[in-house]
Design a protein around this motif. Structure first.
Motif, PDB file in Angstrom:
ATOM      1  N   LYS A  51       0.923  -1.060  -0.043  1.00  0.00           N
ATOM      2  CA  LYS A  51       0.089  -0.192   0.015  1.00  0.00           C
ATOM      3  C   LYS A  51       0.877   1.214   0.005  1.00  0.00           C
ATOM      4  O   LYS A  51       2.063   1.402   0.692  1.00  0.00           O
ATOM      5  CB  LYS A  51      -1.011   0.058   1.241  1.00  0.00           C
ATOM      6  CG  LYS A  51      -1.640  -1.283   1.508  1.00  0.00           C
ATOM      7  CD  LYS A  51      -3.018  -0.856   2.467  1.00  0.00           C
ATOM      8  CE  LYS A  51      -2.448  -0.491   3.735  1.00  0.00           C
ATOM      9  NZ  LYS A  51      -1.617  -1.391   4.514  1.00  0.00           N
ATOM     10  N   PRO A  52       0.818   2.058  -0.669  1.00  0.00           N
ATOM     11  CA  PRO A  52       1.591   3.489  -0.761  1.00  0.00           C
ATOM     12  C   PRO A  52       1.634   4.393   0.247  1.00  0.00           C
ATOM     13  O   PRO A  52       1.242   5.615   0.131  1.00  0.00           O
ATOM     14  CB  PRO A  52       1.255   4.075  -2.147  1.00  0.00           C
ATOM     15  CG  PRO A  52      -0.452   3.534  -2.404  1.00  0.00           C
ATOM     16  CD  PRO A  52      -0.390   2.300  -1.663  1.00  0.00           C
ATOM     17  N   ILE A  53       1.866   3.671   1.565  1.00  0.00           N
ATOM     18  CA  ILE A  53       1.736   4.626   2.701  1.00  0.00           C
ATOM     19  C   ILE A  53       3.136   4.351   3.182  1.00  0.00           C
ATOM     20  O   ILE A  53       3.485   3.284   3.693  1.00  0.00           O
ATOM     21  CB  ILE A  53       0.593   4.219   3.736  1.00  0.00           C
ATOM     22  CG1 ILE A  53      -0.753   4.236   2.784  1.00  0.00           C
ATOM     23  CG2 ILE A  53       0.721   4.994   4.989  1.00  0.00           C
ATOM     24  CD1 ILE A  53      -2.150   3.528   3.726  1.00  0.00           C
ATOM     25  N   ILE A  54       3.682   5.130   3.924  1.00  0.00           N
ATOM     26  CA  ILE A  54       4.921   5.111   4.504  1.00  0.00           C
ATOM     27  C   ILE A  54       4.699   5.061   5.870  1.00  0.00           C
ATOM     28  O   ILE A  54       4.176   6.011   6.480  1.00  0.00           O
ATOM     29  CB  ILE A  54       5.890   6.543   4.268  1.00  0.00           C
ATOM     30  CG1 ILE A  54       5.909   7.027   2.681  1.00  0.00           C
ATOM     31  CG2 ILE A  54       7.259   6.359   4.535  1.00  0.00           C
ATOM     32  CD1 ILE A  54       6.535   5.859   1.840  1.00  0.00           C
ATOM     33  N   ASP A  55       5.100   3.997   6.304  1.00  0.00           N
ATOM     34  CA  ASP A  55       5.200   3.472   8.034  1.00  0.00           C
ATOM     35  C   ASP A  55       6.386   4.197   8.411  1.00  0.00           C
ATOM     36  O   ASP A  55       7.654   3.599   7.961  1.00  0.00           O
ATOM     37  CB  ASP A  55       4.941   1.847   8.078  1.00  0.00           C
ATOM     38  CG  ASP A  55       3.556   1.822   7.993  1.00  0.00           C
ATOM     39  OD1 ASP A  55       2.616   2.100   8.642  1.00  0.00           O
ATOM     40  OD2 ASP A  55       3.143   1.122   6.836  1.00  0.00           O
ATOM     41  N   ILE A  56       6.159   4.826   9.440  1.00  0.00           N
ATOM     42  CA  ILE A  56       7.633   5.445  10.274  1.00  0.00           C
ATOM     43  C   ILE A  56       7.458   5.022  11.706  1.00  0.00           C
ATOM     44  O   ILE A  56       6.349   5.123  12.232  1.00  0.00           O
ATOM     45  CB  ILE A  56       7.598   6.991  10.115  1.00  0.00           C
ATOM     46  CG1 ILE A  56       7.648   7.361   8.737  1.00  0.00           C
ATOM     47  CG2 ILE A  56       8.703   7.534  10.963  1.00  0.00           C
ATOM     48  CD1 ILE A  56       7.449   8.883   8.465  1.00  0.00           C
ATOM     49  N   LEU A  57       8.440   4.438  12.275  1.00  0.00           N
ATOM     50  CA  LEU A  57       8.585   4.320  13.707  1.00  0.00           C
ATOM     51  C   LEU A  57       9.401   5.082  14.254  1.00  0.00           C
ATOM     52  O   LEU A  57      10.283   5.179  13.957  1.00  0.00           O
ATOM     53  CB  LEU A  57       9.085   2.708  13.797  1.00  0.00           C
ATOM     54  CG  LEU A  57       9.023   2.121  15.238  1.00  0.00           C
ATOM     55  CD1 LEU A  57       7.770   1.918  15.834  1.00  0.00           C
ATOM     56  CD2 LEU A  57       9.860   1.009  15.232  1.00  0.00           C
ATOM     57  N   VAL A  58       8.932   5.811  15.369  1.00  0.00           N
ATOM     58  CA  VAL A  58       9.562   6.524  16.294  1.00  0.00           C
ATOM     59  C   VAL A  58       9.662   6.141  17.741  1.00  0.00           C
ATOM     60  O   VAL A  58       8.749   5.860  18.260  1.00  0.00           O
ATOM     61  CB  VAL A  58       8.757   7.960  16.259  1.00  0.00           C
ATOM     62  CG1 VAL A  58       9.632   8.895  17.206  1.00  0.00           C
ATOM     63  CG2 VAL A  58       8.803   8.877  15.002  1.00  0.00           C
ATOM     64  N   GLY A  59      11.090   5.945  18.223  1.00  0.00           N
ATOM     65  CA  GLY A  59      11.365   5.485  19.483  1.00  0.00           C
ATOM     66  C   GLY A  59      11.561   6.647  20.461  1.00  0.00           C
ATOM     67  O   GLY A  59      12.283   7.567  20.159  1.00  0.00           O
ATOM     68  N   ILE A  60      10.522   6.737  21.413  1.00  0.00           N
ATOM     69  CA  ILE A  60      10.877   7.736  22.461  1.00  0.00           C
ATOM     70  C   ILE A  60      11.262   7.082  23.990  1.00  0.00           C
ATOM     71  O   ILE A  60      10.973   6.155  23.890  1.00  0.00           O
ATOM     72  CB  ILE A  60       9.705   8.608  22.732  1.00  0.00           C
ATOM     73  CG1 ILE A  60       8.460   8.123  23.212  1.00  0.00           C
ATOM     74  CG2 ILE A  60       9.155   9.208  21.318  1.00  0.00           C
ATOM     75  CD1 ILE A  60       7.126   8.969  23.406  1.00  0.00           C
ATOM     76  N   GLN A  61      11.476   8.015  24.701  1.00  0.00           N
ATOM     77  CA  GLN A  61      12.018   7.398  26.268  1.00  0.00           C
ATOM     78  C   GLN A  61      10.747   7.036  27.153  1.00  0.00           C
ATOM     79  O   GLN A  61      10.694   5.774  27.137  1.00  0.00           O
ATOM     80  CB  GLN A  61      12.567   8.593  27.134  1.00  0.00           C
ATOM     81  CG  GLN A  61      13.949   9.064  26.592  1.00  0.00           C
ATOM     82  CD  GLN A  61      14.896   7.633  26.745  1.00  0.00           C
ATOM     83  OE1 GLN A  61      14.877   6.850  27.445  1.00  0.00           O
ATOM     84  NE2 GLN A  61      15.911   7.882  25.941  1.00  0.00           N
ATOM     85  N   LYS A  62       9.617   7.566  26.899  1.00  0.00           N
ATOM     86  CA  LYS A  62       8.431   7.020  27.609  1.00  0.00           C
ATOM     87  C   LYS A  62       7.123   7.301  26.997  1.00  0.00           C
ATOM     88  O   LYS A  62       7.167   8.588  26.411  1.00  0.00           O
ATOM     89  CB  LYS A  62       8.372   7.808  29.144  1.00  0.00           C
ATOM     90  CG  LYS A  62       9.541   7.493  30.169  1.00  0.00           C
ATOM     91  CD  LYS A  62       9.261   5.960  30.555  1.00  0.00           C
ATOM     92  CE  LYS A  62      10.537   5.919  31.558  1.00  0.00           C
ATOM     93  NZ  LYS A  62      10.771   4.340  31.434  1.00  0.00           N
ATOM     94  N   LEU A  63       6.437   6.387  26.772  1.00  0.00           N
ATOM     95  CA  LEU A  63       5.153   6.460  26.131  1.00  0.00           C
ATOM     96  C   LEU A  63       4.242   7.634  26.772  1.00  0.00           C
ATOM     97  O   LEU A  63       3.650   8.228  25.997  1.00  0.00           O
ATOM     98  CB  LEU A  63       4.332   5.294  26.179  1.00  0.00           C
ATOM     99  CG  LEU A  63       3.555   5.013  24.845  1.00  0.00           C
ATOM    100  CD1 LEU A  63       4.127   5.473  23.615  1.00  0.00           C
ATOM    101  CD2 LEU A  63       2.920   3.697  24.709  1.00  0.00           C
ATOM    102  N   GLU A  64       4.406   7.931  27.974  1.00  0.00           N
ATOM    103  CA  GLU A  64       3.759   8.909  28.689  1.00  0.00           C
ATOM    104  C   GLU A  64       3.845  10.366  28.329  1.00  0.00           C
ATOM    105  O   GLU A  64       3.029  11.274  28.629  1.00  0.00           O
ATOM    106  CB  GLU A  64       3.889   8.882  30.146  1.00  0.00           C
ATOM    107  CG  GLU A  64       3.414   7.643  30.864  1.00  0.00           C
ATOM    108  CD  GLU A  64       4.543   6.476  30.695  1.00  0.00           C
ATOM    109  OE1 GLU A  64       5.706   6.700  31.264  1.00  0.00           O
ATOM    110  OE2 GLU A  64       4.084   5.340  30.316  1.00  0.00           O
TER     111      GLU A  64
END
Length: 171
Positions: A51-64
């Motif tokens: 599907k022509p949708i760019i999936d981006i994963l962002v890692g952060i310290q705390k989900l809160e």
């Protein structure tokens, strides 16, 4: 509201450029809140139809910390989409509902969510036969569930889990 359709396109090398552009914009507005950022999903696998949708994963310290990210991301057209079923990540969409151009998945860096998303991507990058098998599955599901993206996504889950398990064994 019309249901979003599932449309699979042949691999497009411009997907990497689109990811790079979005990554730079995200880093610009989030700054040091971003621990790491990765291109995931089928558009990140060279040669794989998607599907022509760019999936981006962002890692952060705390989900809160997610509340602090909503407004800066809104400035670059990412809308926070509340998905109560997602316990370990948060989801943002760029583009109209059902016609998104980018999906942003935010989770804690090095969490199980982070690791499994990268294991799946990296396994498909290293095993073209598995990527081909995934493409066949996606095209088949897309023809059956063209107007039911939720079911299309759900039906891919056993394959994805299987690949993640294989990747864990190879580590």
């Amino acid at each position: 509201m019309t249901k979003p359709t599932v449309t699979i396109r042949d691999y497009n090398p411009k997907w990497v450029e689109k990811f790079t552009k979005e990554r730079n914009r995200i880093i610009e507005v989030l700054g040091d809140k971003v621990v790491a950022i990765e291109h995931i999903g089928s558009t990140s696998i060279k040669g794989l139809a998607a599907k022509p949708i760019i999936d981006i994963l962002v890692g952060i310290q705390k989900l809160e910390e997610i509340d602090q990210l909503v407004n800066p991301l809104k400035e670059i057209e990412y809308e926070y989409v509340l998905k109560p079923e997602l316990k370990n990540r948060k989801f943002f969409r760029k583009g109209e509902w059902g016609k998104g151009t980018s999906h942003l998945h935010i989770c804690e860096y090095d969490s199980r969510e982070w690791i499994e998303k990268l294991l799946f991507r990296d396994y498909l990058r290293l095993h073209p036969e598995a990527a081909q098998e995934y493409e066949v599955l996606k095209k088949s599901l897309a023809s059956v569930y063209k107007h039911d993206r939720q079911t299309y996504t759900k039906k891919k889950e056993p394959f994805i889990k299987n690949i993640v398990e294989r990747a864990k064994k190879e580590r």
